[in-house]
Enzyme design. Sequence first.
Site, mmCIF file in Angstrom:
data_model
loop_
_atom_site.group_PDB
_atom_site.id
_atom_site.type_symbol
_atom_site.label_atom_id
_atom_site.label_comp_id
_atom_site.label_asym_id
_atom_site.label_seq_id
_atom_site.Cartn_x
_atom_site.Cartn_y
_atom_site.Cartn_z
ATOM 1 N N GLN A 75 0.832 -1.211 0.000
ATOM 2 C CA GLN A 75 0.000 0.000 0.000
ATOM 3 C C GLN A 75 0.868 1.262 0.000
ATOM 4 O O GLN A 75 0.561 2.254 0.666
ATOM 5 C CB GLN A 75 -0.936 -0.013 1.207
ATOM 6 C CG GLN A 75 -2.129 -0.943 1.023
ATOM 7 C CD GLN A 75 -3.063 -0.481 -0.089
ATOM 8 O OE1 GLN A 75 -3.144 0.712 -0.393
ATOM 9 N NE2 GLN A 75 -3.768 -1.411 -0.695
ATOM 10 N N SER A 76 1.953 1.249 -0.756
ATOM 11 C CA SER A 76 2.861 2.396 -0.801
ATOM 12 C C SER A 76 2.217 3.622 -1.441
ATOM 13 O O SER A 76 1.768 3.579 -2.589
ATOM 14 C CB SER A 76 4.110 2.006 -1.599
ATOM 15 O OG SER A 76 4.868 3.159 -1.923
#
Length: 333
Positions: A75-76
């Site tokens: 989930q960068s």
Amino acid sequence: MNLARFPRIRLAHLPTPLEPMPRLTAALGGPEIWIKRDDCTGLSTGGNKTRKLEYLMAEAQAAGADIVLTQGATQSNHARQTAAAAARLGFACHLLLEDRTGYKDANYRLNGNVLLDHLHGATTEERGSGLDMNAEMEAVADSFRAAGRRPYTIPGGGSNPTGALGYVNCALELLGQVTAMGLVVDHLVHATGSAGTQAGLITGLKAMNAQIPLLGIGVRAPKDRQEESVNRLACATAEKIGCAGVVSRADVVANCDYVGPGYGIPAESTREAIDLFARYEGILLDPVYSAKGAAGLIDLIRKGHFRKGSRVVFLHTGGAVALSAYTGALGIF
Ligand SMILES: *Cc1c(COP(=O)(O)O)cnc(C)c1O
């Protein structure tokens, strides 16, 4: 210092707003709390990586790249903002995503930032946890090169001296705002991870002798390691802008007591911070970074760390688009 000397491509909506948070201030009964809205930088829902990418993408363009590579957690936010910047500027984009949490639910793996990565046309590949992700990325870049492509690699979080220029610029912007408003700021607090935000800010603040202490709230590494990596990058950034020696080790302060169970895994205090900002100010925090930073701010206020009557600015670094990936971990449904 003369930042205009460094190539830059405008990607962010700047300046970001600097606003008071009167209801949260009253609820906590401590110092006056203000917020610097770097969650509103505009590119694909915003966030702090956009400022860094203004300088990094200019370097990619100057290098004649045709594809930009970077890496981060599943989930960068950095990966998502890089994908958007690449789309905007006509580069291909390839992302290496590391499973740092072990979450298996479909929302975590496919929603939030991952959804946006794909909408921006990026290609992705996954990695297990614990690898040297920058080395993994360089190996993938070599295979693109062997196939005749011209890759430009951006380290995790965009945190190198070029990316940190974005936060030197933020320090200049913030000082300009408080000067124009006649606002005395006693502390600046934000979430710190790959170190570029804190390194750029401290370099800019020190280069201008702003006399505003900066506190990074850690989201992953223990205090010693976090301060060491910020210090190293700040010194390199200061050198890059012609201000070598302006940052001393004592200027670099991180508090890593709010990481909770680990990177990307919310603690009780993370959830409380999300609820307080949402319900008192109508502001969305993210569970990986900004809410851990805010949890540190809230706890330190309760412990009397900040003098009553003082003024604290919380830098909101973005990331709330990940909330839809965290419905499971936050126990929302
Ligand atoms: C990356 C990120 C941070 C941390 O910034 P670094 O420069 O990596 O230390 C903080 N908040 C959000 C939302 C982020 O995406």
